[in-house]
Motif scaffolding. Structure first.
Motif, PDB file in Angstrom:
ATOM      1  N   TRP A 148      53.783  38.621  39.776  1.00 43.00           N
ATOM      2  CA  TRP A 148      52.750  39.064  40.723  1.00 43.00           C
ATOM      3  C   TRP A 148      51.927  40.208  40.124  1.00 43.00           C
ATOM      4  O   TRP A 148      52.428  41.063  39.417  1.00 43.00           O
ATOM      5  CB  TRP A 148      53.393  39.509  42.045  1.00 43.00           C
ATOM      6  CG  TRP A 148      54.369  40.634  41.929  1.00 43.00           C
ATOM      7  CD1 TRP A 148      55.705  40.543  41.673  1.00 43.00           C
ATOM      8  CD2 TRP A 148      54.092  42.028  42.054  1.00 43.00           C
ATOM      9  NE1 TRP A 148      56.278  41.777  41.633  1.00 43.00           N
ATOM     10  CE2 TRP A 148      55.318  42.724  41.864  1.00 43.00           C
ATOM     11  CE3 TRP A 148      52.944  42.767  42.306  1.00 43.00           C
ATOM     12  CZ2 TRP A 148      55.420  44.107  41.927  1.00 43.00           C
ATOM     13  CZ3 TRP A 148      53.034  44.152  42.365  1.00 43.00           C
ATOM     14  CH2 TRP A 148      54.261  44.796  42.181  1.00 43.00           C
ATOM     15  N   GLY A 149      50.639  40.175  40.421  1.00 44.23           N
ATOM     16  CA  GLY A 149      49.754  41.243  39.966  1.00 44.23           C
ATOM     17  C   GLY A 149      49.233  41.085  38.557  1.00 44.23           C
ATOM     18  O   GLY A 149      48.426  41.896  38.102  1.00 44.23           O
ATOM     19  N   ILE A 150      49.661  40.046  37.821  1.00 42.61           N
ATOM     20  CA  ILE A 150      49.234  39.903  36.425  1.00 42.61           C
ATOM     21  C   ILE A 150      47.844  39.291  36.343  1.00 42.61           C
ATOM     22  O   ILE A 150      46.977  39.774  35.608  1.00 42.61           O
ATOM     23  CB  ILE A 150      50.236  39.035  35.631  1.00 42.61           C
ATOM     24  CG1 ILE A 150      51.585  39.763  35.536  1.00 42.61           C
ATOM     25  CG2 ILE A 150      49.698  38.728  34.241  1.00 42.61           C
ATOM     26  CD1 ILE A 150      52.647  38.953  34.837  1.00 42.61           C
ATOM     27  N   LEU A 151      47.606  38.218  37.090  1.00 46.81           N
ATOM     28  CA  LEU A 151      46.317  37.535  37.054  1.00 46.81           C
ATOM     29  C   LEU A 151      45.433  38.029  38.188  1.00 46.81           C
ATOM     30  O   LEU A 151      45.909  38.522  39.205  1.00 46.81           O
ATOM     31  CB  LEU A 151      46.507  36.022  37.176  1.00 46.81           C
ATOM     32  CG  LEU A 151      47.391  35.375  36.105  1.00 46.81           C
ATOM     33  CD1 LEU A 151      47.545  33.884  36.376  1.00 46.81           C
ATOM     34  CD2 LEU A 151      46.793  35.587  34.721  1.00 46.81           C
ATOM     35  N   GLY A 152      44.135  37.900  38.002  1.00 50.50           N
ATOM     36  CA  GLY A 152      43.193  38.260  39.053  1.00 50.50           C
ATOM     37  C   GLY A 152      42.896  39.730  39.154  1.00 50.50           C
ATOM     38  O   GLY A 152      42.209  40.167  40.066  1.00 50.50           O
TER      39      GLY A 152
END
Length: 635
Positions: free
Chosen positions: A266-270
């Motif tokens: 979570w939190g890696i992409l975007g």
């Protein structure tokens, strides 16, 4: 399971798995819902009327005027029309007074919707005009219906094998199959999963979490409870524990049942377009959002924003029988670590990217997503650190010598990075970062440096440890430019009584010339920093004045203490009374504060750089260090 007889509206119990075919209702709750007791009252009233009152004189019970009753009545009427003797409606088929029954129902909800012969989804905010020209209008209303924004209706959309949609007035809108394109656009759920619920097991955990990002529930814990069925897990229902606690328990249960590591991505992409804060307005600065560590587990489905394109990948580490698990120290797992912060000294914290068995759908199949980790003082315990970067581990990195396979614990606590009185230092030095200067070394009692955010977490001196009544050295930083072979030292001091901060800039030793190619001589620069840290000496500081008076040019001479050795030196220091910084009368010349420093830089010819620093305390535990520089040609 308790079902409604569609003919009599009587509730009937069906223990075990031998259930008759039944229809089930999916809807959003309103203010005037019917309860189980009220439905039993209506059913009893109808029995009495049928037995004692002629058909022409029978009267409806007043409870039948409730909006909630119309949902139950229409559901039963439609079910009977479709050939089903039984129906299930959550408002009246669950005894809300029984916590045990609520727990059973919440844990069984997904399977109940999946086992239903048909599901009726009622969307009262969708008006179907029936005219060809209004077709596009009701489709737009359909996609924006409140039904698509509620937490519980997510599983009620996916689980049923046959789903019929009804709008206002119970007018038919279509089936899940006929409206699948609109549903895909409205929810982000892929067509294959919508039409075949068994396919949900192939969807990465992070992508499933994405489906709930824009959904909400009345009770905060239901955000987690409404997702249990999508992951095939069950757990105790504890209303009152809070949304974050329930979501953590959900992820812990998922970990027990699947090797899917996208749960930790979570939190890696975007996040590539996340705004970068330039520290312009102190009163608007969110220091907690810019510093510190992150838990290994997400705090809500919203943390998975941007993970719609994640796919599972071939494991880079052979999966042991032991697998991975949550322990009191954090997530225990075997991972491949690629070191990204190679510090030579004990004060330089090591950073790693841990490879996860997942990747972006459109990137190289041999690459992996990773999480940014930092060491702690506890062996093999790492903490996740904030980053705006897309942390990708290339196939080349995974095969390099610098990639090590290790068993580690990744903390799930957002605890202080240092012991004692924590100080968060925000370093704003854009004029220095652009030409290549960076903090190469930190001398401090404890330090955690996040280069990307320009934040440092340092260990100060608490009052009970002797901080009150002295001026202590918080840190000595070495700013260095590897390309030019030049740098300088920055010393930060704190008055333990008032909390006032002071900055002192020191030029590097005159003797060593650092070769940019070999960096020979750089050790001597850092040795000077260690020397200053270990023997801070005396300093002349501005005399403290009330805020209503103009700044004074008067100074006070004080001993600057080293917080690491303060306890050992305390017995030899003269006492000045509680709350007063120690003053001294001798023992070597005191140093004036130097807020400016100049040193040479060798480009195509010799230049000089002038650096000027200012330091501000925003509030307790938060300090801003602003540095500006000017480059000019040597005479």
């Amino acid at each position: 399971m308790r079902l409604i007889n569609t003919t009599t509206l009587e509730l009937e119990e069906f223990p075990g798995a031998n259930l008759p075919a039944y229809a089930i209702l999916s809807h959003t709750w309103g203010k005037d819902e019917l309860t189980m007791g009220e439905l039993e009252t209506i059913a009893k009233h109808r029995r009495t009327q049928k037995a004692l009152v002629p058909a022409s004189l029978r009267q409806a019970h007043t409870l039948e005027l409730k909006d909630g009753f119309s949902k139950v009545s229409y559901t039963c009427t439609q079910a009977a029309k479709d050939g089903y003797q039984y129906a299930w409606v959550d408002t009246v088929c669950i005894d809300k007074k029984s916590s045990a029954e609520i727990s059973e129902a919440v844990n069984s909800m997904y399977s109940w919707y999946h086992r239903a012969a048909v599901c009726y989804a009622y969307l009262p905010d969708v008006q179907h005009g029936g005219q060809r020209g209004a077709y596009r209008m009701w489709k737009d209303d359909f996609a924006e219906s409140r039904w698509f924004s509620r937490g519980w209706t997510l599983q009620e959309l996916i689980a049923p094998r046959k789903l019929l949609f009804f709008g206002a007035g119970w007018k038919s809108l279509g089936t899940k199959a006929s409206l699948v394109r609109t549903i895909v656009k409205a929810t982000g759920i892929d067509r294959r999963t919508l039409l075949d619920p068994s396919q949900i097991r192939r969807i990465p955990a992070a992508r499933r979490m994405c489906w709930a990002i824009r959904r909400s529930t009345t009770k905060p814990e239901d955000i987690a409870y409404s997702l249990m069925g999508l992951f095939g897990v069950a757990m105790p229902i504890l209303y009152g524990e809070g949304a974050e606690a329930s979501f953590t328990r959900l992820q812990t249960e998922i970990i027990k049942r699947t090797p899917d590591q996208s749960l930790f991505a979570w939190g890696i992409l975007g996040q590539e377009d996340a705004p970068v804060h330039h520290h312009t307005k102190l009163e608007e600065f969110d220091d907690d959002a810019q510093t510190g560590t992150l838990p290994i587990l997400a705090r809500s489905p919203r943390d998975f924003a941007g993970m719609e394109r994640v796919v599972l990948a071939t494991p880079t580490v052979p999966r042991d029988v032991e697998g991975y698990e949550m322990t009191h120290r954090g997530l225990k797992m075997k991972v491949k670590l690629v070191q990204v912060g190679k510090g030579k000294h004990a004060s330089a914290q090591r950073y790693y990217i841990a490879s996860l068995d997942c990747r972006h759908e459109f990137e190289d199949p041999i690459d992996r997503l990773g999480i940014f980790l930092a060491e702690t003082e506890v062996p093999n315990v790492l903490v996740r650190t904030r980053t705006r970067k897309h942390t990708r581990v290339s196939g080349e990195d995974l095969e390099s010598e610098g990639c090590k396979e290790r068993w580690v614990y990744i903390s799930n606590e957002v605890a202080a990075a240092v012991d004692g009185e924590e100080e968060k230092l925000f370093v704003h030095a854009r004029d220095l970062i652009t030409p290549g200067y960076d903090v190469e070394d930190v001398q401090a009692k404890q330090a955690q440096w996040n280069r990307e955010f320009g934040t440092m977490r340092l260990s100060g001196m608490a009052a009970e440890d002797g901080g009150k009544g002295c001026v202590y050295q918080l840190a000595v930083l070495t700013f260095f430019n590897r390309h030019l072979g030049s740098g300088f030292l920055t010393r930060i001091m704190v008055d333990g009584t008032s909390g006032e901060c002071f900055v002192d800039l020191l030029p590097p030793p005159e003797s060593p010339h650092v070769d940019p190619k070999t960096l020979e001589g750089k050790d001597e620069v850092e040795a000077e920093a260690r020397k200053i840290w270990e023997s801070p000496g005396r300093a002349e500081l501005p005399l403290a004045k009330p805020s209503s008076m103009k700044p004074s040019s008067q100074v006070r001479t004080v001993d600057v203490v080293n917080p690491e050795t303060f306890g050992e030196e305390e017995e030899d220091q003269p006492q000045q009374g509680p709350g007063k910084p120690r003053s001294v009368d001798g023992g070597g010349p005191p140093q004036e504060l130097r807020p400016k420093v100049a040193f040479s830089e060798m480009w195509e010819k010799e230049y000089y750089r002038m650096v000027e620093a200012s330091i501000t305390r925003k509030k307790k535990g938060v300090i801003f260090l602003d540095m500006e520089s000017t480059l000019f040609a040597a005479a």
